[in-house]
Design a protein around this motif. Structure first.
Motif, PDB file in Angstrom:
ATOM      1  N   MET A 162       0.850  -1.180   0.000  1.00 17.57           N
ATOM      2  CA  MET A 162       0.000   0.000   0.000  1.00 17.57           C
ATOM      3  C   MET A 162       0.896   1.244   0.000  1.00 17.57           C
ATOM      4  O   MET A 162       1.830   1.334   0.782  1.00 17.57           O
ATOM      5  N   SER A 163       0.620   2.154  -0.897  1.00 17.22           N
ATOM      6  CA  SER A 163       1.458   3.353  -1.000  1.00 17.22           C
ATOM      7  C   SER A 163       1.184   4.318   0.150  1.00 17.22           C
ATOM      8  O   SER A 163       0.099   4.371   0.706  1.00 17.22           O
ATOM      9  N   ARG A 164       2.195   5.085   0.455  1.00 14.75           N
ATOM     10  CA  ARG A 164       2.094   6.064   1.541  1.00 14.75           C
ATOM     11  C   ARG A 164       1.311   7.286   1.095  1.00 14.75           C
ATOM     12  O   ARG A 164       1.275   7.619  -0.081  1.00 14.75           O
ATOM     13  N   ILE A 165       0.727   7.952   2.086  1.00 14.62           N
ATOM     14  CA  ILE A 165      -0.029   9.183   1.850  1.00 14.62           C
ATOM     15  C   ILE A 165       0.679  10.313   2.586  1.00 14.62           C
ATOM     16  O   ILE A 165       0.999  10.191   3.770  1.00 14.62           O
ATOM     17  N   ALA A 166       0.903  11.405   1.887  1.00 18.00           N
ATOM     18  CA  ALA A 166       1.531  12.588   2.482  1.00 18.00           C
ATOM     19  C   ALA A 166       0.536  13.739   2.435  1.00 18.00           C
ATOM     20  O   ALA A 166      -0.493  13.661   1.761  1.00 18.00           O
ATOM     21  N   ALA A 167       0.867  14.791   3.151  1.00 14.85           N
ATOM     22  CA  ALA A 167       0.078  16.022   3.085  1.00 14.85           C
ATOM     23  C   ALA A 167       0.977  17.149   2.609  1.00 14.85           C
ATOM     24  O   ALA A 167       2.145  17.236   3.010  1.00 14.85           O
ATOM     25  N   VAL A 168       0.428  17.983   1.734  1.00 17.99           N
ATOM     26  CA  VAL A 168       1.106  19.196   1.296  1.00 17.99           C
ATOM     27  C   VAL A 168       0.248  20.358   1.788  1.00 17.99           C
ATOM     28  O   VAL A 168      -0.904  20.509   1.384  1.00 17.99           O
ATOM     29  N   VAL A 169       0.815  21.151   2.691  1.00 18.42           N
ATOM     30  CA  VAL A 169       0.113  22.295   3.249  1.00 18.42           C
ATOM     31  C   VAL A 169       0.559  23.538   2.485  1.00 18.42           C
ATOM     32  O   VAL A 169       1.743  23.875   2.474  1.00 18.42           O
ATOM     33  N   LEU A 170      -0.394  24.192   1.844  1.00 15.61           N
ATOM     34  CA  LEU A 170      -0.094  25.379   1.053  1.00 15.61           C
ATOM     35  C   LEU A 170      -0.152  26.614   1.951  1.00 15.61           C
ATOM     36  O   LEU A 170      -1.218  26.989   2.449  1.00 15.61           O
ATOM     37  N   ALA A 171       1.024  27.236   2.158  1.00 11.45           N
ATOM     38  CA  ALA A 171       1.149  28.391   3.045  1.00 11.45           C
ATOM     39  C   ALA A 171       2.047  29.458   2.427  1.00 11.45           C
ATOM     40  O   ALA A 171       2.734  30.187   3.131  1.00 11.45           O
ATOM     41  N   ALA A 172       2.052  29.539   1.098  1.00  8.40           N
ATOM     42  CA  ALA A 172       3.012  30.390   0.406  1.00  8.40           C
ATOM     43  C   ALA A 172       2.497  31.779   0.054  1.00  8.40           C
ATOM     44  O   ALA A 172       3.279  32.648  -0.302  1.00  8.40           O
ATOM     45  N   GLY A 173       1.211  32.012   0.159  1.00 12.50           N
ATOM     46  CA  GLY A 173       0.632  33.268  -0.314  1.00 12.50           C
ATOM     47  C   GLY A 173       1.027  34.497   0.477  1.00 12.50           C
ATOM     48  O   GLY A 173       1.524  34.422   1.602  1.00 12.50           O
ATOM     49  N   ALA A 174       0.766  35.662  -0.111  1.00 11.68           N
ATOM     50  CA  ALA A 174       1.139  36.942   0.491  1.00 11.68           C
ATOM     51  C   ALA A 174       0.121  37.440   1.518  1.00 11.68           C
ATOM     52  O   ALA A 174       0.405  38.389   2.243  1.00 11.68           O
ATOM     53  N   ALA A 175      -1.057  36.839   1.575  1.00  7.85           N
ATOM     54  CA  ALA A 175      -2.094  37.211   2.547  1.00  7.85           C
ATOM     55  C   ALA A 175      -2.441  38.700   2.464  1.00  7.85           C
ATOM     56  O   ALA A 175      -2.641  39.356   3.479  1.00  7.85           O
ATOM     57  N   THR A 176      -2.537  39.228   1.254  1.00  9.16           N
ATOM     58  CA  THR A 176      -2.785  40.662   1.079  1.00  9.16           C
ATOM     59  C   THR A 176      -4.141  41.100   1.637  1.00  9.16           C
ATOM     60  O   THR A 176      -4.250  42.179   2.214  1.00  9.16           O
ATOM     61  N   ARG A 177      -5.173  40.287   1.485  1.00  8.94           N
ATOM     62  CA  ARG A 177      -6.496  40.653   2.018  1.00  8.94           C
ATOM     63  C   ARG A 177      -6.518  40.616   3.542  1.00  8.94           C
ATOM     64  O   ARG A 177      -7.294  41.308   4.175  1.00  8.94           O
TER      65      ARG A 177
END
Length: 178
Positions: free
Chosen positions: A1-16
């Motif tokens: 069974m293949s492994r499951i990872a998580a990719v957390v997207l936290a790269a934005g500039a948060a302008t709003r």
């Protein structure tokens, strides 16, 4: 069974938001993710250096810098996916601005993918597509700059768990009260 990872997207500039919201929200998201069945966690940074302290548990997240983050969420996702080991068969995409992420929603999406397959599988709330979203390795080479929002996923109902939230402004955060 293949492994499951998580990719957390936290790269934005948060302008709003008007400030680097990742510094406040990311620890909440990582805490909830630590209670999920993912085996590896990669956090993608871009506009701001995030500097993660040691997290509880053995799955400390690994930071990946994305120099192309301004191209869009797909660019950030591609950076995170490229950092994963060869034995990872799918990645759960997590938004750093969803502080109410329920670990069971992650578990349901993974379980559904393992039992029913599909290239892209997403949690749904009230019949609407939401997060988390799982991307099988087969779609990784084709992630557009817009991210996987342009792909029609198979939906997994998670209404009883509550949506993870989407904090774009200080008012959004106040309304969620995580």
């Amino acid at each position: 069974m293949s492994r499951i990872a998580a990719v957390v997207l936290a790269a934005g500039a948060a302008t709003r938001f008007g400030a680097p919201k990742q510094h406040r929200l990311l620890p909440l998201v990582l805490e909830r993710l630590a209670a999920s069945p993912v085996e590896e966690v990669v956090v993608v940074e871009g506009a701001y250096a995030l500097g993660l302290g040691r997290q509880a548990g053995s799955r400390s997240p690994r930071l990946v810098r994305c120099p192309d983050w301004e191209r869009g969420p797909g660019a950030s996702l591609r950076c995170g996916l490229a950092a994963l080991a060869d034995d990872v068969g799918a990645a759960v995409v997590i938004m750093a601005d969803g502080p109410l992420l329920h670990p069971e929603a992650v578990a349901r999406v993974i379980s559904s993918w393992r039992s029913e397959g599909g290239e892209v599988v997403a949690a749904s709330y009230g019949g609407e597509r939401g997060h988390p979203l799982l991307a099988a390795r087969s779609v990784w080479p084709d992630v557009p700059d817009e991210g996987l929002r342009v792909v029609d996923p198979r939906l997994v109902p998670c209404d009883d768990l509550g949506a993870p939230g989407d904090v774009d402004t200080p008012e959004d955060l106040a309304a969620l009260d995580p």
